[in-house]
Design a protein around this motif. Structure first.
Motif, PDB file in Angstrom:
ATOM      1  N   ASP B 199       0.836  -1.211   0.000  1.00 58.35           N
ATOM      2  CA  ASP B 199       0.000   0.000   0.000  1.00 58.35           C
ATOM      3  C   ASP B 199       0.868   1.258   0.000  1.00 58.35           C
ATOM      4  O   ASP B 199       0.613   2.207  -0.745  1.00 58.35           O
ATOM      5  CB  ASP B 199      -0.911   0.024   1.235  1.00 58.35           C
ATOM      6  CG  ASP B 199      -2.062  -0.958   1.097  1.00 58.35           C
ATOM      7  OD1 ASP B 199      -2.259  -1.482  -0.019  1.00 58.35           O
ATOM      8  OD2 ASP B 199      -2.748  -1.208   2.102  1.00 58.35           O
ATOM      9  N   PHE B 200       1.883   1.245   0.851  1.00 57.51           N
ATOM     10  CA  PHE B 200       2.751   2.424   0.964  1.00 57.51           C
ATOM     11  C   PHE B 200       3.497   2.677  -0.348  1.00 57.51           C
ATOM     12  O   PHE B 200       3.556   3.810  -0.841  1.00 57.51           O
ATOM     13  CB  PHE B 200       3.753   2.221   2.107  1.00 57.51           C
ATOM     14  CG  PHE B 200       4.694   3.383   2.280  1.00 57.51           C
ATOM     15  CD1 PHE B 200       4.304   4.513   2.984  1.00 57.51           C
ATOM     16  CD2 PHE B 200       5.964   3.355   1.716  1.00 57.51           C
ATOM     17  CE1 PHE B 200       5.159   5.601   3.123  1.00 57.51           C
ATOM     18  CE2 PHE B 200       6.824   4.433   1.849  1.00 57.51           C
ATOM     19  CZ  PHE B 200       6.420   5.554   2.557  1.00 57.51           C
ATOM     20  N   ASN B 202       2.730   1.706  -3.379  1.00 58.95           N
ATOM     21  CA  ASN B 202       1.839   2.116  -4.467  1.00 58.95           C
ATOM     22  C   ASN B 202       1.308   3.531  -4.277  1.00 58.95           C
ATOM     23  O   ASN B 202       0.933   4.189  -5.239  1.00 58.95           O
ATOM     24  CB  ASN B 202       0.691   1.119  -4.610  1.00 58.95           C
ATOM     25  CG  ASN B 202       1.147  -0.160  -5.308  1.00 58.95           C
ATOM     26  OD1 ASN B 202       2.219  -0.185  -5.910  1.00 58.95           O
ATOM     27  ND2 ASN B 202       0.356  -1.208  -5.220  1.00 58.95           N
ATOM     28  N   ARG B 203       1.326   3.998  -3.051  1.00 55.99           N
ATOM     29  CA  ARG B 203       0.877   5.373  -2.788  1.00 55.99           C
ATOM     30  C   ARG B 203       2.009   6.377  -2.997  1.00 55.99           C
ATOM     31  O   ARG B 203       1.808   7.439  -3.580  1.00 55.99           O
ATOM     32  CB  ARG B 203       0.348   5.465  -1.354  1.00 55.99           C
ATOM     33  CG  ARG B 203      -0.323   6.794  -1.019  1.00 55.99           C
ATOM     34  CD  ARG B 203      -0.998   6.775   0.341  1.00 55.99           C
ATOM     35  NE  ARG B 203      -0.057   6.594   1.432  1.00 55.99           N
ATOM     36  CZ  ARG B 203       0.019   5.505   2.196  1.00 55.99           C
ATOM     37  NH1 ARG B 203      -0.792   4.494   1.983  1.00 55.99           N
ATOM     38  NH2 ARG B 203       0.909   5.414   3.175  1.00 55.99           N
ATOM     39  N   GLU B 204       3.215   6.047  -2.544  1.00 53.88           N
ATOM     40  CA  GLU B 204       4.283   7.050  -2.463  1.00 53.88           C
ATOM     41  C   GLU B 204       5.377   6.926  -3.521  1.00 53.88           C
ATOM     42  O   GLU B 204       6.086   7.887  -3.784  1.00 53.88           O
ATOM     43  CB  GLU B 204       4.952   6.986  -1.078  1.00 53.88           C
ATOM     44  CG  GLU B 204       4.055   7.445   0.060  1.00 53.88           C
ATOM     45  CD  GLU B 204       3.823   8.951   0.061  1.00 53.88           C
ATOM     46  OE1 GLU B 204       4.362   9.653  -0.815  1.00 53.88           O
ATOM     47  OE2 GLU B 204       3.083   9.428   0.938  1.00 53.88           O
ATOM     48  N   ARG B 246      -1.382  -1.641  -8.387  1.00 57.40           N
ATOM     49  CA  ARG B 246      -0.659  -0.410  -8.700  1.00 57.40           C
ATOM     50  C   ARG B 246      -1.325   0.415  -9.801  1.00 57.40           C
ATOM     51  O   ARG B 246      -1.004   1.588 -10.003  1.00 57.40           O
ATOM     52  CB  ARG B 246       0.782  -0.761  -9.098  1.00 57.40           C
ATOM     53  CG  ARG B 246       1.702   0.428  -9.129  1.00 57.40           C
ATOM     54  CD  ARG B 246       3.162   0.033  -9.098  1.00 57.40           C
ATOM     55  NE  ARG B 246       4.021   1.185  -9.294  1.00 57.40           N
ATOM     56  CZ  ARG B 246       4.305   2.084  -8.369  1.00 57.40           C
ATOM     57  NH1 ARG B 246       3.803   1.964  -7.163  1.00 57.40           N
ATOM     58  NH2 ARG B 246       5.084   3.114  -8.638  1.00 57.40           N
ATOM     59  N   ARG B 249       0.601   3.089 -12.632  1.00 59.90           N
ATOM     60  CA  ARG B 249       1.852   3.725 -12.195  1.00 59.90           C
ATOM     61  C   ARG B 249       3.046   2.867 -12.614  1.00 59.90           C
ATOM     62  O   ARG B 249       2.947   1.656 -12.756  1.00 59.90           O
ATOM     63  CB  ARG B 249       1.859   3.916 -10.675  1.00 59.90           C
ATOM     64  CG  ARG B 249       0.734   4.822 -10.179  1.00 59.90           C
ATOM     65  CD  ARG B 249       0.995   5.294  -8.767  1.00 59.90           C
ATOM     66  NE  ARG B 249       1.958   6.393  -8.740  1.00 59.90           N
ATOM     67  CZ  ARG B 249       2.430   6.941  -7.618  1.00 59.90           C
ATOM     68  NH1 ARG B 249       2.057   6.472  -6.449  1.00 59.90           N
ATOM     69  NH2 ARG B 249       3.283   7.941  -7.664  1.00 59.90           N
TER      70      ARG B 249
END
Lengths: 34, 452
Positions: B199-200, B202-204, B246, B249
């Motif tokens: 999660d981290f 794919n977010r950052e 993802r 991205r």
């Protein structure tokens, strides 16, 4: 033209005069984007 | 300067200094071997005589007229006018960091240039406070640059995941104040991926590099855990989960091929069959004495494999099943500007590596070479003489590169490889050059094939 097909719009020389802003991603350099 | 070659039935002409790429017929291809600049309006008699027995004179003359038109348009035998820009090369702001967040690893890959994760300097993790100092260093040394990049690297970065999160949060908290845009990337071996880290990431992370070498037996032969067991079965499901979540991205599944798998196109296609469409499989860089090292004796087999890969990629693209192979990516119309092509990767100048102790090196491959240490983020010091040396290291300061047709595509290659295997940052590593040129020929040929 019958014997030659040019595949791209070459602009390397133009880009030398206009380029160099440095905002592109740090990097095979040729696959980087402007 | 021009470069002509025949590959997969295509005759290709590259005008090096303009960047123009022409697809030509066999007559034109043969005629070019009789031409040297400056060209005159009339086809040379030597060419008419030599080719007259094979082609009608009218065809030879018509073909020459087309070439002469390219010549007058600046798209054939164009002049090299870039040295003036090389002379203007000056130190740039620092805009990218390779943050060695962990000098430790849970794999023991036999070919690891980082001495299985610790870069030969003992296993350690970067304290989050050192990471924040590195961000402060980048904010200060980037001056007017807006886009800043930080790559979390190791070792295995997920062994220090809390520090990764803390450093990212710190950098994000500074973006508005400094008018900067941070782009984070991470390179991982995948073993420690879980829902939280996926999660981290794919977010950052604007890009994530997922290490895997291809087929199970190929991967597990060299990418083994500390106990010697393989990693393939553990990482494939995690990579699939990450990529599926993802969206669109950027990511790469990234493998290394060695002497053990010179049939590496099978590994590329295996990765595609696993469901990945952003793939990079690249040659190992190692001393020639290593049992897995590639040597010049392997070049014919590697060249044949790249050609095989090219043909299959063309077929799949035409059938609507194409995928992206990193080393064949080439934007013939735009791509990087000429200044970027002169500068190359920017190591030691725009891009530096930071160790867990806060020491600064020209790039991740220089880490551990004490003579090349450039300063410390803890004391905010940077050796500007060394930085200037790298700023002035470009294709015009490398004598062997000046005469090479590929110079605006490879930009002089990797300085660390040059130093390690050719003895100087200005002396290119021949094996790397040969591989690079072959990949470029294949990449341009693919463009030609897909232009039909």
């Amino acid at each position: 033209m019958k014997h030659i097909k040019t595949l791209n719009k070459a602009n390397l020389k133009e880009s030398a005069a206009k380029g160099g802003c440095g905002e592109c991603q740090a990097s095979t350099v040729a696959n980087q984007k402007c | 300067m021009i470069h002509t070659y025949e590959l997969n039935g295509y005759h290709i002409l590259l005008d090096v200094n303009s960047g123009a790429v022409h697809l030509v017929d066999k007559l034109c291809f043969e005629l070019l071997s009789y031409l040297t600049p400056p060209l005159s309006e009339r086809c040379p008699d030597a060419a008419l005589t030599a080719l007259g027995g094979k082609y009608p004179k009218a065809d030879i003359v018509a073909c020459y007229d087309e070439l002469y038109r390219l010549y007058t348009d600046g798209l054939l035998f164009s002049e090299d006018s870039y040295a003036q820009f090389a002379d203007q090369m000056v130190s740039s702001p620092v805009k990218a960091l390779c943050l060695h967040i962990a000098h430790d690893c849970n794999l023991r890959c036999s070919y690891c240039f980082a001495s299985t994760g610790d870069f030969g300097a003992g296993r350690k993790l970067m304290p989050a406070e050192t990471g924040k100092k590195a961000i402060d260093f980048l904010l200060k040394r980037s001056y007017g640059r807006r886009n800043l990049e930080v790559d979390f690297f190791g070792g295995e970065p997920l062994m220090n995941f809390d520090a990764v999160k803390e450093v990212v949060a710190y950098a994000r908290s500074k973006e508005a104040e400094y008018g900067k845009n941070f782009r984070f990337t991470i390179t991982t071996n995948g073993l420690m991926l879980n829902d939280d880290s996926i999660d981290f990431i794919n977010r950052e992370m604007s890009n994530v590099v997922l290490s895997i070498d291809g087929r199970r037996e190929v991967n597990d032969r060299v990418r083994a855990r500390v106990d010697g067991s393989g990693s393939y079965d553990a990482i494939v499901p995690k990579y699939r989960r990450l990529v599926e979540a993802r969206g669109d991205r950027d990511y790469y599944v990234r493998g290394t091929f060695t002497k053990y798998n010179l049939d590496f196109s099978k590994d590329v296609f295996h990765l595609n069959e696993l469901g990945f469409d952003q793939i990079s499989v690249e040659p190992v860089v190692a001393p020639a004495t290593a049992p897995y090292a590639l040597t010049e004796d392997d070049l014919p087999a590697i060249f044949a494999e790249y050609e095989k890969l090219s043909r299959e990629l063309i077929a799949r693209e035409k059938a609507g099943r194409g995928f992206n192979f990193f080393h064949f990516m080439l934007d013939l119309d735009q791509g990087p500007c000429a200044i970027k092509r002169l500068r190359g990767c920017g190591c030691g100048n725009e891009y530096v590596a930071v160790t867990p102790d806060g020491d600064i090196y020209p790039c991740h491959q220089f880490v551990g070479m004490e003579d090349w240490k450039m300063g410390s983020v803890l004391t905010d010091t940077l050796d500007l003489e060394k930085k200037d040396l790298f700023a002035r290291t470009n294709i015009y300061s490398k004598p062997e590169c000046q005469a090479c047709w590929a110079k605006f595509y490879c930009s002089g290659g990797c300085n660390a490889n040059s130093l390690q295997y050719a003895g100087s940052i200005t002396k290119p590593h021949r094996l790397s050059c040969e591989l690079e040129k072959k990949r470029l020929e294949c990449a341009i040929m693919i463009k030609a094939a897909l232009s039909e």
